[in-house]
Design an enzyme around this catalytic site. Structure first.
Site, PDB file in Angstrom:
ATOM      1  N   MET A 180      -2.264   1.097  -7.496  1.00 52.07           N
ATOM      2  CA  MET A 180      -1.196   1.715  -8.282  1.00 52.07           C
ATOM      3  C   MET A 180      -0.355   0.617  -8.939  1.00 52.07           C
ATOM      4  SD  MET A 180      -0.214   5.239  -6.434  1.00 52.07           S
ATOM      5  CE  MET A 180       0.843   4.597  -5.175  1.00 52.07           C
ATOM      6  N   GLY A 181      -0.931  -0.567  -9.060  1.00 57.03           N
ATOM      7  CA  GLY A 181      -0.231  -1.656  -9.739  1.00 57.03           C
ATOM      8  C   GLY A 181       0.799  -2.338  -8.864  1.00 57.03           C
TER       9      GLY A 181
ATOM     10  N   ASP B 172      -3.051   0.710   4.910  1.00 60.75           N
ATOM     11  CA  ASP B 172      -3.140   2.167   4.748  1.00 60.75           C
ATOM     12  C   ASP B 172      -4.326   2.662   5.572  1.00 60.75           C
ATOM     13  OD1 ASP B 172      -1.006   2.685   2.720  1.00 60.75           O
ATOM     14  OD2 ASP B 172      -2.170   1.199   1.636  1.00 60.75           O
TER      15      ASP B 172
ATOM     16  N   GLY C 229      -2.035  -9.032  -1.392  1.00 58.44           N
ATOM     17  CA  GLY C 229      -2.934  -8.102  -0.700  1.00 58.44           C
ATOM     18  C   GLY C 229      -4.013  -7.600  -1.649  1.00 58.44           C
ATOM     19  N   HIS C 230      -3.586  -7.177  -2.849  1.00 56.69           N
ATOM     20  CA  HIS C 230      -4.565  -6.702  -3.838  1.00 56.69           C
ATOM     21  C   HIS C 230      -5.521  -7.831  -4.239  1.00 56.69           C
ATOM     22  CE1 HIS C 230      -1.142  -3.798  -4.792  1.00 56.69           C
ATOM     23  NE2 HIS C 230      -2.134  -3.009  -4.453  1.00 56.69           N
TER      24      HIS C 230
ATOM     25  N   GLN D  32       0.087  12.192  -5.801  1.00 57.87           N
ATOM     26  CA  GLN D  32       0.066  11.821  -4.392  1.00 57.87           C
ATOM     27  C   GLN D  32       1.470  11.526  -3.856  1.00 57.87           C
ATOM     28  OE1 GLN D  32      -2.460   8.171  -5.061  1.00 57.87           O
ATOM     29  NE2 GLN D  32      -1.167   7.305  -3.454  1.00 57.87           N
TER      30      GLN D  32
ATOM     31  N   GLN E  25      -5.466   6.236   5.167  1.00 59.23           N
ATOM     32  CA  GLN E  25      -6.064   6.461   3.839  1.00 59.23           C
ATOM     33  C   GLN E  25      -7.551   6.082   3.856  1.00 59.23           C
ATOM     34  OE1 GLN E  25      -4.245   5.760  -0.207  1.00 59.23           O
ATOM     35  NE2 GLN E  25      -5.246   3.786   0.027  1.00 59.23           N
TER      36      GLN E  25
HETATM   37  O1  PAF Z   1      -3.536   2.761  -1.982  1.00 60.46           O
HETATM   38  C1  PAF Z   1      -3.195   3.034  -3.153  1.00 60.46           C
HETATM   39  O2  PAF Z   1      -2.661   2.188  -3.869  1.00 60.46           O
HETATM   40  C2  PAF Z   1      -3.433   4.429  -3.698  1.00 60.46           C
HETATM   41  O3  PAF Z   1      -3.270   5.391  -2.712  1.00 60.46           O
HETATM   42  C3  PAF Z   1      -4.800   4.588  -4.391  1.00 60.46           C
HETATM   43  C4  PAF Z   1      -5.951   4.401  -3.402  1.00 60.46           C
HETATM   44  C5  PAF Z   1      -4.927   3.576  -5.510  1.00 60.46           C
HETATM   45  C6  PAF Z   1      -4.923   5.985  -4.983  1.00 60.46           C
HETATM   46  O4  PAF Z   1      -3.925   6.235  -5.937  1.00 60.46           O
END
Ligand code: PAF
Length: 279
Positions: A30-31, A150, A36-37, A61, A153
């Site tokens: 989500m930018g 997460d 981490g990303h 979400q 998730q």
């Molecule tokens: O973890 C996130 O950043 C969001 O939940 C995802 C997986 C990109 C879905 O919008």
């Protein structure tokens, strides 16, 4: 790096890459990208020919409007960071196009979604599953990378992939932390100075409870963690659960599977989550 905004342009380019026999690693985000990303991008680069990263703040979400409004956004900075780290394609669609077709899909994850984040944030995981399944349809990745912060998730997305018979391999990746132990999150930039100083205590408390695991029962560990959070007035604990790492159900003793502790806590108006592995 190629930046693509429209779904049709993305799917055409992906079809071309697939015909060339390229494997695709996908990092959905989500930018407000951070270390981490970047660790996910690096892992995807090692294991695939092409890396696609999506940046899309998924409105469906968010069960809290204010959280959606305040969610940090900086696509220029994200784009520079992705380019510097060797991402091949940045996909940044607009909500009007992603949800041109109204989101009517309804996923059901049973007990997996009835605990922790799923319990606290009604509709959240349905919104995550809808966007991730749409993104998987467009990007057609061989592998998709998600951070273990997460934790729930990842379990939900694995179950979604199973339900949809999707061939995408879900790759969980370790949590990346600041030097002081704070789990890196896009929300950390919203912490004011004093809150930022206190925030590493989240990891400290969990880690300390883990170091005592041989001498305490699970209920004693739980009490210890809850009391430690209570002692620091700036924290408002939402939940701490010790759960089976596969079923995500709270457990009172070690079974066949691993055990993780998951926490959600409010600090200075920011909701933070973290995870500790006990076994
Ligand atoms: O973890 C996130 O950043 C969001 O939940 C995802 C997986 C990109 C879905 O919008």
């Amino acid at each position: 790096m190629k930046t693509i905004e429209h779904i049709i342009e993305l799917t055409q380019h992906i079809d071309y890459l697939k015909k060339e026999g390229k494997t695709i690693g996908f990092v959905p985000t989500m930018g407000a990208l951070h270390k981490g990303h970047i660790s996910l991008i690096e892992r995807a680069k090692q294991e695939n020919d092409i890396v696609v990263c999506s940046v899309f703040v998924n409105p469906i979400q968010f069960n809290n409007k204010e959280d959606l409004i305040k969610y940090p956004r900086d696509i220029e900075k994200d784009s520079i960071l992705l380019e510097e780290n060797g991402c091949d394609i940045l996909f940044c669609p607009k909500a009007e196009e992603v949800y041109a077709e109204e989101a009517k899909e309804s996923f059901s994850f049973g007990a997996l979604e009835q605990v922790m984040e799923g319990k606290q944030r009604p509709g959240h995981f349905n919104g995550v599953a809808i966007i991730v399944s749409r993104l998987f349809d467009w990007v057609k990745p061989n592998r998709a990378y998600f951070g273990e912060k997460d934790f729930q998730q990842i379990a939900i997305i694995k179950d979604m992939v199973r339900q949809l018979n999707s061939p995408v391999e879900i790759v969980p990746c370790p949590i990346v932390r600041e030097i002081d132990g704070l789990a890196i999150s896009s929300r950390n930039v919203r912490l004011e100075e004093q809150a930022r100083e206190i925030a590493p205590k989240i990891h400290y408390i969990l880690h300390k409870s883990c170091s005592m695991k041989d001498n305490l029962s699970f209920s004693q560990i739980k009490s210890f963690v809850i009391n430690e959070f209570k002692r620091i007035k700036e924290f408002e604990l939402e939940y701490f659960e010790m759960v089976d790492d596969t079923t995500l159900q709270p457990i009172s003793q070690k079974g066949e599977n691993g055990v993780v502790g998951c926490v959600a806590v409010w600090l200075g108006g920011v909701r933070l989550i973290d995870v500790e592995r006990y076994y």
